[in-house]
Design a protein around this motif. Structure first.
Motif, mmCIF file in Angstrom:
data_model
loop_
_atom_site.group_PDB
_atom_site.id
_atom_site.type_symbol
_atom_site.label_atom_id
_atom_site.label_comp_id
_atom_site.label_asym_id
_atom_site.label_seq_id
_atom_site.Cartn_x
_atom_site.Cartn_y
_atom_site.Cartn_z
ATOM 1 N N SER A 166 0.870 -1.206 0.088
ATOM 2 C CA SER A 166 -0.056 -0.047 0.020
ATOM 3 C C SER A 166 0.875 1.251 0.077
ATOM 4 N N LEU A 167 0.476 2.250 -0.677
ATOM 5 C CA LEU A 167 1.385 3.515 -0.839
ATOM 6 C C LEU A 167 0.362 4.555 -0.364
ATOM 7 N N PRO A 168 0.606 5.161 0.784
ATOM 8 C CA PRO A 168 -0.121 6.156 1.514
ATOM 9 C C PRO A 168 0.413 7.606 1.064
ATOM 10 N N GLY A 169 -0.744 8.177 0.785
ATOM 11 C CA GLY A 169 -0.610 9.639 0.432
ATOM 12 C C GLY A 169 -1.240 10.429 1.474
ATOM 13 N N ARG A 170 -1.596 11.817 1.252
ATOM 14 C CA ARG A 170 -2.025 12.748 2.130
ATOM 15 C C ARG A 170 -3.694 12.315 2.101
ATOM 16 N N TYR A 171 -4.200 12.199 1.008
ATOM 17 C CA TYR A 171 -5.708 11.885 1.189
ATOM 18 C C TYR A 171 -6.127 10.574 0.834
ATOM 19 N N GLU A 192 -21.344 13.125 2.617
ATOM 20 C CA GLU A 192 -19.718 13.224 2.323
ATOM 21 C C GLU A 192 -19.264 11.949 1.946
ATOM 22 N N LYS A 193 -19.696 10.835 2.566
ATOM 23 C CA LYS A 193 -19.062 9.562 2.132
ATOM 24 C C LYS A 193 -19.221 9.141 0.769
ATOM 25 N N SER A 194 -20.694 9.554 0.569
ATOM 26 C CA SER A 194 -20.953 9.335 -0.743
ATOM 27 C C SER A 194 -20.222 10.048 -2.159
ATOM 28 N N ARG A 195 -20.136 11.300 -1.548
ATOM 29 C CA ARG A 195 -19.451 12.267 -2.626
ATOM 30 C C ARG A 195 -17.999 11.678 -2.828
ATOM 31 N N LEU A 196 -17.215 11.212 -1.644
ATOM 32 C CA LEU A 196 -15.822 10.738 -1.681
ATOM 33 C C LEU A 196 -15.971 9.580 -2.485
ATOM 34 N N LYS A 197 -16.773 8.556 -2.202
ATOM 35 C CA LYS A 197 -16.760 7.450 -2.930
ATOM 36 C C LYS A 197 -16.853 7.372 -4.357
ATOM 37 N N ILE A 245 -8.145 3.750 -0.548
ATOM 38 C CA ILE A 245 -8.663 3.894 0.659
ATOM 39 C C ILE A 245 -8.760 5.177 0.831
ATOM 40 N N VAL A 246 -9.707 6.230 1.061
ATOM 41 C CA VAL A 246 -9.868 7.617 1.138
ATOM 42 C C VAL A 246 -9.756 8.046 2.750
ATOM 43 N N ARG A 247 -8.671 8.883 2.839
ATOM 44 C CA ARG A 247 -8.317 9.246 4.520
ATOM 45 C C ARG A 247 -9.232 10.100 4.747
ATOM 46 N N THR A 248 -9.343 10.135 6.332
ATOM 47 C CA THR A 248 -10.126 11.109 7.307
ATOM 48 C C THR A 248 -9.837 12.593 6.681
ATOM 49 N N VAL A 249 -8.560 12.979 6.386
ATOM 50 C CA VAL A 249 -8.228 14.428 6.047
ATOM 51 C C VAL A 249 -9.019 14.750 4.760
ATOM 52 N N ALA A 250 -9.559 13.737 3.907
ATOM 53 C CA ALA A 250 -9.780 13.946 2.601
ATOM 54 C C ALA A 250 -11.297 14.725 2.730
ATOM 55 N N GLU A 251 -11.877 14.647 3.838
ATOM 56 C CA GLU A 251 -13.183 15.268 4.016
ATOM 57 C C GLU A 251 -13.441 16.649 3.445
ATOM 58 N N LYS A 280 -12.462 17.752 0.781
ATOM 59 C CA LYS A 280 -11.565 18.238 -0.349
ATOM 60 C C LYS A 280 -12.220 18.116 -1.771
ATOM 61 N N ASN A 281 -11.600 18.813 -2.674
ATOM 62 C CA ASN A 281 -12.335 18.634 -4.025
ATOM 63 C C ASN A 281 -11.441 17.438 -4.881
ATOM 64 N N PHE A 282 -12.048 17.530 -6.205
ATOM 65 C CA PHE A 282 -11.408 16.474 -7.017
ATOM 66 C C PHE A 282 -10.008 16.677 -7.197
#
Length: 514
Positions: free
Chosen positions: A141-146, A167-172, A186-192, A194-196
């Motif tokens: 796995s390669l972790p990034g910021r978001y 918000e979960k639906s939008r991110l998915k 995997i979308v991280r918590t800090v992505a809440e 955030k835009n495309f």
């Protein structure tokens, strides 16, 4: 909640303190030559396969072989190994167009999948702890910021800490449109919120790192690191940074520049919170971290209210004993006092587990409470306090004996800070020579030097206490020695000497050792 990061960099290691509302909650230490950090990817060689353990030992360059269990292979290990071998041979195959092999069985045998002597691409899942080598996995796995990018997967997961369903639906939906074929996200918590473009830029950077790692395989010889995780300080910033961070203090100009550069890429609006410590006082002393460390890492941890914890480690688990001390309210009954002390100490228990990075089984002996409703309040308080704990953990409700059992993920070695030293006088025994024996020893030593080594002029240095004892009175002990031994003895004292310490020098300043 206000968060601060204080980074103390020395020639050998970097120590990182995380403060929440001015209280120390995490302490991380990274040595400069740490080549086996969680997240590092290695090309290793399979040394031996142990069928009884259903596991393999892999040489990744550490003194002890790394441990790879069958359950850490991942369902697509056959595809992953085939792909890795082709890339190592120089073929420019791509994950996105690769044909998947069938998944392996969940209850299969590792000797049917791997063979000794083969090369294998692995990732550090747990750093070396005690006398054990690293724990590794082939599910990279390669972790990034978001986002976290996972090759050979098609799953999309959203952080469970994001509670808003829309918000979960939008991110998915966003992740689904961004996800490369045959890659999971995997979308991280800090992505809440955030835009495309934020997620896309993050994913593009991870894809670039992935391709760079694959290109390096062709010239790699095991054991060799092929992709390193970020420095620990940057990793913490990447994983924890949010709007609640109000400052990052660092004492190393080079590291200060690295952090500024990294923040300008991932969160330019917060670049200004990075501050370089220029004072002559040690950064941990200046920011009050040293004082918090000394009060937080002993066997006994006391609170201002008088309540305290006793923390002990056994071979099998950690034990935390909760004590009310002199904390009590005469206007309340015993049950109410016990509840108040337990709730206060539950907060400290959660902090101590994060701070010391306790792992495995932890048993906490809270003060007995007889009412079920109070035990539920304690359970809920402990759960709330551990919400900010990044380590995976499970908390069981208090038993009727007041015991709470917790299992907590162990990834790195437990943080241990020695805050006590052996007494230099008694060497920890609690016993010292009597004053009479000390004076007798000094006299015998001087007598030997005068009679056997023909020393005529000597200088005796002692502690101020012994100096006063030898020099007191008209007919002092030191005068008696001069007359008896017919020798010039100069007596001096040093405040740097401990109670019973003494040294003897020649007149020219050379110390005489026997």
């Amino acid at each position: 909640m206000d968060k601060e990061l204080i980074i103390n960099s020395t020639s050998n290691e970097v120590t990182i303190a995380l403060l929440e509302n001015k209280r120390l909650v995490e302490l991380h230490t990274e040595t400069r030559n740490n080549n086996f950090a969680v997240g590092d990817i290695y090309l290793g060689k399979i040394k031996k396969i142990i069928s009884g353990l259903n596991a393999a030992f892999i040489d990744v360059g550490y003194e002890k072989d790394a441990f790879l269990h069958y359950l850490d292979l991942g369902p697509q290990i056959r595809t992953f190994n085939k792909f890795s071998k082709e890339r190592k041979s120089g073929r420019k195959v791509s994950v996105e167009t690769y044909t998947f092999e069938p998944n392996i069985e969940k209850a299969g045998k590792i000797n049917q999948i791997l063979s000794s002597g083969s090369d294998i691409l692995v990732q550090i899942a747990k750093e070396p702890i005690s006398n054990k080598g690293p724990r590794i996995t082939t599910e990279l796995s390669l972790p990034g910021r978001y986002v976290v990018m996972i090759p050979f997967s098609n799953k999309i997961s959203i952080s469970h800490k994001i509670k808003n369903l829309s918000e979960k639906s939008r991110l998915k939906k966003m992740a689904d449109s961004l996800r490369p074929h045959n890659f999971g996200l995997i979308v991280r918590t800090v992505a809440e919120n955030k835009n495309f473009s934020d997620l896309k830029n993050d994913l593009d950077e991870l894809t670039e790192r992935w391709e760079s790692m694959l290109n390096s395989l062709h010239n790699s010889t095991p054991p060799q690191k092929v992709l390193g995780e970020l420095d620990r300080s940057l990793t913490i910033i990447r994983d924890l940074l949010n709007s609640s961070f109000n400052s990052i203090h660092v004492n190393d100009p080079a590291l200060y520049g690295e952090i500024k550069t990294y923040l300008s890429a991932i969160a330019p609006e917060q670049e200004k919170i990075v501050k370089l410590h220029k004072g002559k006082i040690d950064i941990f002393e200046d920011k009050g971290i040293s004082k918090q460390i000394k009060s937080s890492f002993g066997q006994k941890v006391a609170l201002k209210s008088g309540a305290y914890l006793i923390i002990e480690a056994t071979e099998a688990f950690h034990v935390i004993d909760v004590n009310s001390g002199f904390k009590s309210d005469n206007d309340k009954n015993q049950e109410a006092n016990a509840l108040e002390a337990n709730l206060e100490l539950a907060e400290e228990v959660a902090r101590q587990m994060r701070l010391r990075d306790l792992g495995g089984i932890i048993v906490i002996d809270f003060i007995d409470m007889h009412q079920g409703v109070n035990r539920r309040k304690l359970f809920e308080k402990l759960r709330d306090e551990m919400k900010n704990d990044k380590a995976k953990h499970t908390i069981l409700p208090p038993s009727k004996f007041g015991l709470v059992q917790i299992t907590r993920q162990r990834v790195r070695p437990e943080t241990k800070i020695e805050i006590s030293e052996k007494c230099p006088v008694c060497n920890g025994s609690g016993e010292i020579r009597s004053n009479t024996l000390l004076i007798e020893e000094i006299e015998n030593t001087i007598s030997f030097l005068v009679k056997e080594q023909n020393e005529k002029k000597i200088v005796l240095y002692t502690s101020p206490f012994v100096y006063a004892y030898l020099n007191t009175g008209f007919n002092s002990i030191i005068k008696k020695w001069r007359k008896k031994l017919k020798c010039k003895i100069k007596l001096s004292s040093s405040e740097n000497y401990h109670f019973l310490e003494f040294h003897i020098f020649k007149a020219d300043g050379e110390e005489i050792t026997l």
